[in-house]
Write a protein that holds these residues in place. Structure first.
Motif: not given
Length: 104
Positions: A43-44, A46-48, A50-51
């Motif tokens: 989760l994190f 992929q989030m980082l 993408s950011m």
């Protein structure tokens, strides 16, 4: 990140009601930790990622290839810290649902 291969694979019908929440033989904490790390990394991470892909390189003070390498290491440390800080709100409820579905 690897998931332990020595976890029991007994049939769900062999579990009693008291063991439905945690696996036998005290391996519940190892499974919970592996699950938490997997959820956090997925989760994190992929989030980082993408950011970071939405932000361009700065015009000044960009460290080139060295900065990119150390940025990946920093992101890994950030993901681990965010995972530890949010495990009780995100990964633990998911683990409980996973365990209920697996043992139910």
């Amino acid at each position: 990140m690897t998931i332990p291969s020595n976890l029991p694979t007994a049939h769900p019908a062999t579990y009693s009601a008291s063991s439905a929440v945690s696996p036998p033989s005290g391996q519940g904490e190892e499974l919970r930790e592996a699950f938490t790390q997997f959820v956090g990394q997925t989760l994190f991470g992929q989030m980082l990622s993408s950011m970071r892909s939405t932000v361009d390189k700065p015009a000044y003070f960009h460290g080139g290839k060295t900065e990119e390498i150390f940025q990946q290491q920093l992101d890994q440390v950030l993901v681990e810290d965010i995972t530890d800080a949010s495990a009780d709100k995100i990964a633990d409820p998911m683990f409980e649902l996973f365990n209920m579905r697996r043992n139910g």
